[in-house]
Design an enzyme around this catalytic site. Structure first.
Site, mmCIF file in Angstrom:
data_model
loop_
_atom_site.group_PDB
_atom_site.id
_atom_site.type_symbol
_atom_site.label_atom_id
_atom_site.label_comp_id
_atom_site.label_asym_id
_atom_site.label_seq_id
_atom_site.Cartn_x
_atom_site.Cartn_y
_atom_site.Cartn_z
ATOM 1 C CB SER A 64 -0.941 0.142 1.343
ATOM 2 O OG SER A 64 -2.013 -1.119 1.248
HETATM 3 N N1 SAH Z 1 -0.914 -4.998 3.275
HETATM 4 C C1 SAH Z 1 -0.011 -4.857 2.420
HETATM 5 C C2 SAH Z 1 -0.795 -4.543 1.397
HETATM 6 C C3 SAH Z 1 -1.368 -6.182 1.095
HETATM 7 S S1 SAH Z 1 -2.425 -6.421 -0.829
HETATM 8 C C4 SAH Z 1 1.511 -4.386 2.614
HETATM 9 O O1 SAH Z 1 1.543 -3.853 3.305
HETATM 10 O O2 SAH Z 1 1.917 -4.667 2.001
HETATM 11 C C5 SAH Z 1 -3.896 -7.506 -0.226
HETATM 12 C C6 SAH Z 1 -3.128 -8.342 0.245
HETATM 13 O O3 SAH Z 1 -4.389 -9.579 0.425
HETATM 14 C C7 SAH Z 1 -3.104 -10.224 -0.877
HETATM 15 O O4 SAH Z 1 -1.305 -10.304 -0.288
HETATM 16 C C8 SAH Z 1 -3.589 -11.238 -1.055
HETATM 17 O O5 SAH Z 1 -2.690 -12.455 -1.593
HETATM 18 C C9 SAH Z 1 -3.571 -10.559 0.553
HETATM 19 N N2 SAH Z 1 -5.356 -11.394 0.638
HETATM 20 C C10 SAH Z 1 -6.945 -11.534 -0.209
HETATM 21 N N3 SAH Z 1 -7.953 -12.174 0.372
HETATM 22 C C11 SAH Z 1 -7.063 -12.976 1.253
HETATM 23 C C12 SAH Z 1 -7.900 -13.513 2.499
HETATM 24 N N4 SAH Z 1 -8.870 -14.122 2.280
HETATM 25 N N5 SAH Z 1 -7.596 -13.924 3.415
HETATM 26 C C13 SAH Z 1 -5.658 -13.460 3.721
HETATM 27 N N6 SAH Z 1 -5.640 -12.488 2.638
HETATM 28 C C14 SAH Z 1 -5.933 -12.135 1.597
#
Ligand code: SAH
Length: 236
Positions: A64
């Site tokens: 993000s």
């Molecule tokens: N906060 C993170 C950004 C994450 S992007 C950072 O700072 O890097 C969103 C993430 O959510 C991805 O890694 C994706 O794999 C995960 N995601 C999507 N659906 C999910 C679920 N049901 N449970 C856990 N993680 C999930």
């Protein structure tokens, strides 16, 4: 705070991207001056780690934008005492910020490559008050509930019921993007007993939450192109 080559860039990031846009919580500003964002991106992206936007986190996911990390962290009103649930570990950057703001962080990631990598970076950087779990975060972590705060960093079509009920009834706060797979709003949910207050805030664009209480996997396939575009942006 240990000095390193990127300290100046972090200070600049905090001044121009966070403070200038209204982030005021001193603990959040301090945490973001401290966490080595460049350690959570691939070597090729280190030089742009502190820029004002999201970055690729691998596996078609994004890390993000700093402003969004600051805004979401501030919205949780953390004091250092809280048990926090994070859904969507991704790179682990937001996780590290939360580790400095709360007592303990449980972070859930569905992609085991990302979960393993984030866990090893967090360990190397000595963040010890965190547990990374692999699984469908749309179902939360019932064994560890209730949580004083919940943060979801992937977009949900609606407020996932399990997360709603795993929020502490004693003023628990949750922030998450809710909407369709193209556009969402960040919503802040506050629980008082069996009453949930919902406040809609700014428009954002996150990658989808894939799971039982999120989007289906087929939605992911259909929209693979848009999540690959690293299109997680805030319209601020
Ligand atoms: N906060 C993170 C950004 C994450 S992007 C950072 O700072 O890097 C969103 C993430 O959510 C991805 O890694 C994706 O794999 C995960 N995601 C999507 N659906 C999910 C679920 N049901 N449970 C856990 N993680 C999930």
């Amino acid at each position: 705070m240990a000095h390193d080559d990127y300290q100046h860039q972090r200070n600049q990031m905090v001044e121009t991207q966070l403070k200038a846009r209204g982030i005021k919580d001193q603990r959040v500003l301090d945490a973001m001056r401290q966490v080595h964002r460049h350690e959570f991106v691939s070597a090729a992206l280190r030089g742009v780690a502190y820029r004002d936007g999201p970055l690729p986190a691998g596996q078609g996911q994004t890390i993000s934008q700093p402003y969004i990390v600051g805004l979401m962290s501030e919205a949780l009103h953390l004091t250092g005492e809280e048990q926090v649930l994070e859904v969507g570990t991704g790179s682990g950057y937001q996780t590290a910020v939360l580790c400095l703001l709360a007592a303990h962080v449980y972070s859930l990631e569905r992609n085991h490559h990302l979960a393993d990598r984030a866990a090893s970076v967090l360990k190397r950087l000595n963040y010890t008050n965190v547990d990374i779990h692999i699984g469908d975060g749309s179902q939360g972590l019932p064994d560890m509930a209730p949580f004083d705060a919940i943060i979801v960093t992937a977009a949900a079509p609606a407020l996932p019921g399990p997360l709603r009920s795993q929020l502490s009834p004693d003023g628990g706060r949750m922030i998450l993007p809710i909407g369709n797979n193209k556009k969402q709003h960040l919503e802040i949910v506050t629980r008082h007993g069996n009453r949930w207050e919902i406040e809609q805030t700014i428009p954002v664009r996150f990658v989808p939450l894939i799971g039982r209480f999120g989007f289906k996997d087929t939605t992911l396939q259909k929209n693979k192109r848009s999540s690959d575009d690293q299109d997680q942006t805030a319209n601020v």
